[in-house]
Design an enzyme around this catalytic site. Structure first.
Site, PDB file in Angstrom:
ATOM      1  N   HIS A  23     -22.190  97.756   1.599  1.00 37.61           N
ATOM      2  CA  HIS A  23     -22.375  98.843   2.560  1.00 37.61           C
ATOM      3  C   HIS A  23     -22.017 100.195   1.932  1.00 37.61           C
ATOM      4  CE1 HIS A  23     -22.955  95.457   5.219  1.00 37.61           C
ATOM      5  NE2 HIS A  23     -21.759  95.009   4.844  1.00 37.61           N
TER       6      HIS A  23
ATOM      7  N   GLU B 137     -15.373  98.006   6.770  1.00 35.04           N
ATOM      8  CA  GLU B 137     -15.730  97.152   5.643  1.00 35.04           C
ATOM      9  C   GLU B 137     -16.123  97.985   4.435  1.00 35.04           C
ATOM     10  OE1 GLU B 137     -18.954  93.614   4.503  1.00 35.04           O
ATOM     11  OE2 GLU B 137     -19.020  94.570   6.472  1.00 35.04           O
TER      12      GLU B 137
ATOM     13  N   HIS C 201     -17.698  91.876   0.054  1.00 37.90           N
ATOM     14  CA  HIS C 201     -17.866  92.123   1.487  1.00 37.90           C
ATOM     15  C   HIS C 201     -16.625  91.675   2.249  1.00 37.90           C
ATOM     16  CE1 HIS C 201     -22.242  93.135   1.789  1.00 37.90           C
ATOM     17  NE2 HIS C 201     -22.257  92.522   0.607  1.00 37.90           N
TER      18      HIS C 201
ATOM     19  N   GLU D 191     -17.089  87.081   0.932  1.00 35.25           N
ATOM     20  CA  GLU D 191     -16.588  87.614   2.204  1.00 35.25           C
ATOM     21  C   GLU D 191     -15.071  87.390   2.166  1.00 35.25           C
ATOM     22  OE1 GLU D 191     -18.344  89.174   4.372  1.00 35.25           O
ATOM     23  OE2 GLU D 191     -20.420  88.473   4.263  1.00 35.25           O
TER      24      GLU D 191
END
Length: 333
Positions: free
Chosen positions: A123, A160, A215, A296
């Site tokens: 992101h 995030e 992430h 993650e």
């Protein structure tokens, strides 16, 4: 029994005088030396000064590597991470991060010299302000996906995008200390994105040996733990990742084990396969030409995971686990 003792003979006056002088002289001399040592100018003081000068200065205690708080980005409500979530609440402002100090190279020298790593911070803090750009559809071979998303966030508003930037910067420092060349897909230096297809191309563009996308998840709050996402084989349209599937799976296993060892974070309890997931719907994996996985690092919607992920010291451990896994892969691949 003992008999009576005879009286001691009397001493002459001259002998008594000589004895008194013999006792008095050493006592006076000792007193003079003692006074000179107290006043700091006598031989005793000089000896003390020389002894002190010969002593090495005490070394200051070793300090921990500098870590910084999370970066500031005014945020809008998130639209979810790689696993969709529904963030709520008003994001809280955070401070600008200070990447961890570069640690010394490990014993054995620059063992990763000549190797290139692409780190892909998931992101972008600026995505919130560019909905039109990030919502554009891009071709990922077996379908179309959004160019990028805003990612998820904790209930307190730590995003995030801020987390991934901080952890990848820390991992970059660790890998650079071992001699690797590290290329960041974005380093907070772009207003938004890049799109997932550009992120996938970054490995080939850099002639990298390996790539990793960092992430944090936005799963339901009841779930906790971390997991690694590995590529399924996709040969469709513009995608053909056949050559990277096997080495990516080896990387995924190393990353799972090293991240768990470094952080103590458990495997995700909402992913069935012991912290591993294989997917064919992520453009960053479908279109990659170099071995690549996603991690993650925890579930930001879970309060326990969020507490760890907002702690700079824990983020340093996360970066260490990532760097350890990449180093292990590169020295055996």
């Amino acid at each position: 029994m003992t008999g009576p003792t005879s009286p001691a003979p009397r001493r002459s006056a001259l002998l008594r005088t000589a004895t008194a002088v013999a006792v008095a002289v050493p006592l006076c001399t000792a007193g003079w030396f003692g006074w000179r040592s107290l006043d700091g100018s006598g031989p005793a003081a000089s000896a003390q000064t020389a002894t002190a000068a010969a002593q090495p200065a005490a070394a200051p205690p070793a300090g921990a590597a500098s870590t910084g708080p999370a970066p500031a980005t005014p945020q809008a409500p998130s639209t979810g991470g790689t696993t969709p979530g529904t963030p709520t609440g008003t994001p809280a402002p955070t401070d600008t991060p200070t990447p961890a100090a570069t640690p010394p190279a490990p014993a054995g020298g620059a063992d990763l010299a000549g190797r290139t790593v692409v780190l892909d911070p998931g992101h972008n803090p600026g995505n919130f302000s560019h909905p039109t750009e990030i919502n554009r559809q891009v071709d990922v071979g077996n379908g179309h996906k959004e160019c990028d998303t805003t990612g998820t966030e904790t209930n307190a508003g730590y995003t995030e995008a801020d987390y991934t930037l901080d952890v990848t910067r820390r991992a970059r420092a660790l890998l650079t200390a071992r001699g690797a060349k590290v290329v960041m897909v974005q380093d907070g230096d772009r207003p938004w994105g890049p799109c997932v297809d550009e992120r996938a191309r970054a490995g080939a563009d850099a002639h990298a040996d390996v790539a990793l996308s960092v992430h944090a998840d936005g799963a339901p709050a009841s779930g906790s733990g971390f997991h690694v996402i590995m590529p399924a084989k996709v040969v469709a349209g513009k995608a053909d990742n056949s050559a990277i599937v096997e080495p990516s799976h080896r990387l995924g296993l190393l990353l799972r084990d090293r991240f768990h060892a470094a952080t103590g974070e458990p495997y995700a309890d909402y992913i069935a396969d012991q912290g591993l997931d294989t997917r064919s719907d992520l453009g960053g994996l479908n279109l990659s030409a170099v071995p690549k996985v996603f991690i993650e690092c925890g579930n930001m919607r879970n309060s326990a995971d969020a507490g760890r992920m907002t702690d700079p010291q824990w983020r340093q451990l996360a970066a260490q686990g990532i760097a350890d896994a990449l180093g292990a892969f590169l020295t055996t691949h």
